[in-house]
Design an enzyme around this catalytic site. Sequence first.
Site, PDB file in Angstrom:
ATOM      1  CG  HIS A 141      -2.061  -1.067   0.876  1.00 28.48           C
ATOM      2  ND1 HIS A 141      -2.010  -2.337   1.389  1.00 28.48           N
ATOM      3  CD2 HIS A 141      -3.124  -1.041   0.032  1.00 28.48           C
ATOM      4  CE1 HIS A 141      -3.024  -3.028   0.913  1.00 28.48           C
ATOM      5  NE2 HIS A 141      -3.719  -2.271   0.095  1.00 28.48           N
ATOM      6  NE  ARG A 155      -6.349   0.022  -2.818  1.00 27.14           N
ATOM      7  CZ  ARG A 155      -5.753   0.159  -4.016  1.00 27.14           C
ATOM      8  NH1 ARG A 155      -5.639   1.347  -4.578  1.00 27.14           N
ATOM      9  NH2 ARG A 155      -5.245  -0.893  -4.634  1.00 27.14           N
ATOM     10  NE  ARG A 210     -11.236  -2.116  -1.274  1.00 26.03           N
ATOM     11  CZ  ARG A 210      -9.948  -2.341  -1.447  1.00 26.03           C
ATOM     12  NH1 ARG A 210      -9.547  -3.245  -2.312  1.00 26.03           N
ATOM     13  NH2 ARG A 210      -9.043  -1.663  -0.779  1.00 26.03           N
ATOM     14  CD  GLU A 264      -9.201  -8.388  -2.588  1.00 24.70           C
ATOM     15  OE1 GLU A 264      -8.178  -7.758  -2.895  1.00 24.70           O
ATOM     16  OE2 GLU A 264     -10.065  -7.926  -1.831  1.00 24.70           O
ATOM     17  CG  ASP A 282      -4.887  -8.637  -1.331  1.00 27.48           C
ATOM     18  OD1 ASP A 282      -3.869  -8.812  -0.633  1.00 27.48           O
ATOM     19  OD2 ASP A 282      -5.651  -7.675  -1.182  1.00 27.48           O
ATOM     20  CB  CYS A 299      -9.554  -2.788  -9.425  1.00 29.75           C
ATOM     21  SG  CYS A 299      -9.809  -3.909  -8.050  1.00 29.75           S
TER      22      CYS A 299
HETATM   23  C1  PEP Z   1      -6.047  -5.806  -4.879  1.00 28.13           C
HETATM   24  O1  PEP Z   1      -5.819  -6.591  -3.963  1.00 28.13           O
HETATM   25  O2  PEP Z   1      -5.668  -5.996  -6.058  1.00 28.13           O
HETATM   26  C2  PEP Z   1      -6.754  -4.549  -4.621  1.00 28.13           C
HETATM   27  C3  PEP Z   1      -7.094  -3.747  -5.607  1.00 28.13           C
HETATM   28  O3  PEP Z   1      -7.011  -4.236  -3.336  1.00 28.13           O
HETATM   29  P1  PEP Z   1      -5.914  -3.591  -2.341  1.00 28.13           P
HETATM   30  O4  PEP Z   1      -4.704  -3.257  -3.158  1.00 28.13           O
HETATM   31  O5  PEP Z   1      -6.535  -2.388  -1.728  1.00 28.13           O
HETATM   32  O6  PEP Z   1      -5.676  -4.696  -1.366  1.00 28.13           O
HETATM   33 MG    MG Z   2      -6.832  -6.358  -2.102  1.00 26.60          MG
END
Ligand code: PEP
Ligand code: MG
Length: 584
Positions: free
Chosen positions: A192, A299, A336, A436, A460, A507
């Site tokens: 992140h 997010r 989300r 995911e 993920d 995504c």
């Molecule tokens: C992912 O896991 O690809 C996703 C878009 O969610 P995050 O990156 O917020 O875990």
């Molecule tokens: Mg994710």
Amino acid sequence: MEIKRGIPVSPGVAIGPAFVVETEGTRIPHRTIKKSQIDQEIERLRKALREAVADAHANRDAISEKLGKQYGAIFAAHALLIEDAELVGEIERLIAQQNYGAEYAVSRTMRRHAKALEALNQPLFSTRASDLFDIEKSILSHLVGEQGGDPLQNLQEPIILLAHDLTPSQTANLNPRMVYAFATEAGGKASHTAIMAGVLEIPAVVGLGRTLMDVSGGDEVIVDGNRGVVILNPDEETRERYLVLQRQFGNFAKRLDELRELPAETKDGVRAVLLGNIEFPQESGHCTDRGGDGIGLYRTEFLYLNKTRDPNESEQYEAYMAVLRAIGPDKPVVIRTMDLGADKLFNQADIYLDEKNPCLGMRSVRLCLRNLVLFKTQLRAILRASPHGNLRVMFPMISTLMELRQCKMILGDVKEELEEERIDFNRKIPIGTMIEVPSAALMAEEMAKEVNFLSIGTNDLIQYTLAADRTNEHVASLYTAGDPSILRLIDHIIRAATKHGAEVCVCGEMSGDPIYTILLLGLGLRQLSMTPQNIPEIKKIIRSITVEEAKTVAQEALRFETARDVNNYLREQTRRVLPEVVVN
Ligand code: PEP
Ligand code: MG
């Protein structure tokens, strides 16, 4: 000059003075002083040295009592080193003769000695080097502490930030006008922190491995966020070369800007939808500025970060309304529900669980299903905002059909509550689930029957399929979207969605990585949601190919047996279509 290689996570090239943040948060500001301040600066240094000696003595006593005198002796030795006349003389000379600020003088001196010891490559001397880092930290904590405040928030000049690691919230608080770029020793492509770098449009490289010990505050550093390279103390020729690259990158970005008003349409007239991923409502503008078709992933957990309490219903409603106002009433906005947990759990002391393996624990929708008040509050806010635009709701980290059904049931309960309260909402709000987790990917057909859309979270999905932590640089080579297992899962999910009439989108970061655009299009994907910064480049690739070409590339890519072969092949195909694109 030293060249370090890491993982490129946010494009762009930056050159500037290093600002080093240590793991424990002690900073080494680069500062020079006026000649008239020299005496005062040396006095400040001596005071910090006295305090560091007192700390070492206190540690010596405490450790001797707890573990025995032989361990206490380590700190007695620290105290002696801090008082060592030669070392102190060297630091004071840097202040008096080079006009360095005390912090910078301490850091330079200690690191020079520590590096010399490390270079001997013998365990005994490496331990001594760690002692020197410890001592440096102690002296700096007194010097920096004395001035108070968070130096990262009070930067006087633009810098290149170097750190062992940054938390997503630390990254979110960076000021892009002052932090030209950052580079970290730890971290992976889809952490992140990396995602936040893209959001802030700060060039960034992560996963460098040991780097900080080779750099002092103020050293000149180049961060090449396109290639994942960090150069410490570049020579003149390299510097010149990078100044040219910096200009070229700027020009390419400007040319992409010209695509803003054009659709993401292939040469044979097939339209793709390019959406933006956002973390804060203010970023909606980044998406519209880049010609995005809407928001494919908001997010919302970032509303919970850096807060001492959870955001209430009206705060959440206001945030969603701000996004809708920025995007307009017709373009889709996918909200989300909050995905706290794993590397996104910060000040939430009330829901923090001491888990051995948080990525496999109470994360995301699992937390929501255990904290219905929290979950329902968010769903109420989403539903209340729903009549004001093309709002959609999406559940993250769904592992089983049961979980998805539970989420839908709770959404139904909240709808009934609003109905009773005569509060307006969109009764037909489209519902989506993220895919995911490998179990959900394998059950994609059943999932697709339950919802209006699927969104493939490759960040993920890769982590859980390959059992490779997305934030861990040591397994970064395993962590790749080009792994044949990931290609097969994505192919399966797209087919399942198409068969059951559900929309499907990717995504994760994969959708903004140019080497995968042709593949995804060829697998049948028509919606991609990405960091807004990437939209123009992806659009350019889409506009440069036909669907038939993309299908051929996808079929060929599916035949490879290793990630290396897949990625090499896709890189080659991308370069063929668009030679200017920077592929890693
Ligand atoms: C992912 O896991 O690809 C996703 C878009 O969610 P995050 O990156 O917020 O875990
Ligand atoms: Mg994710």
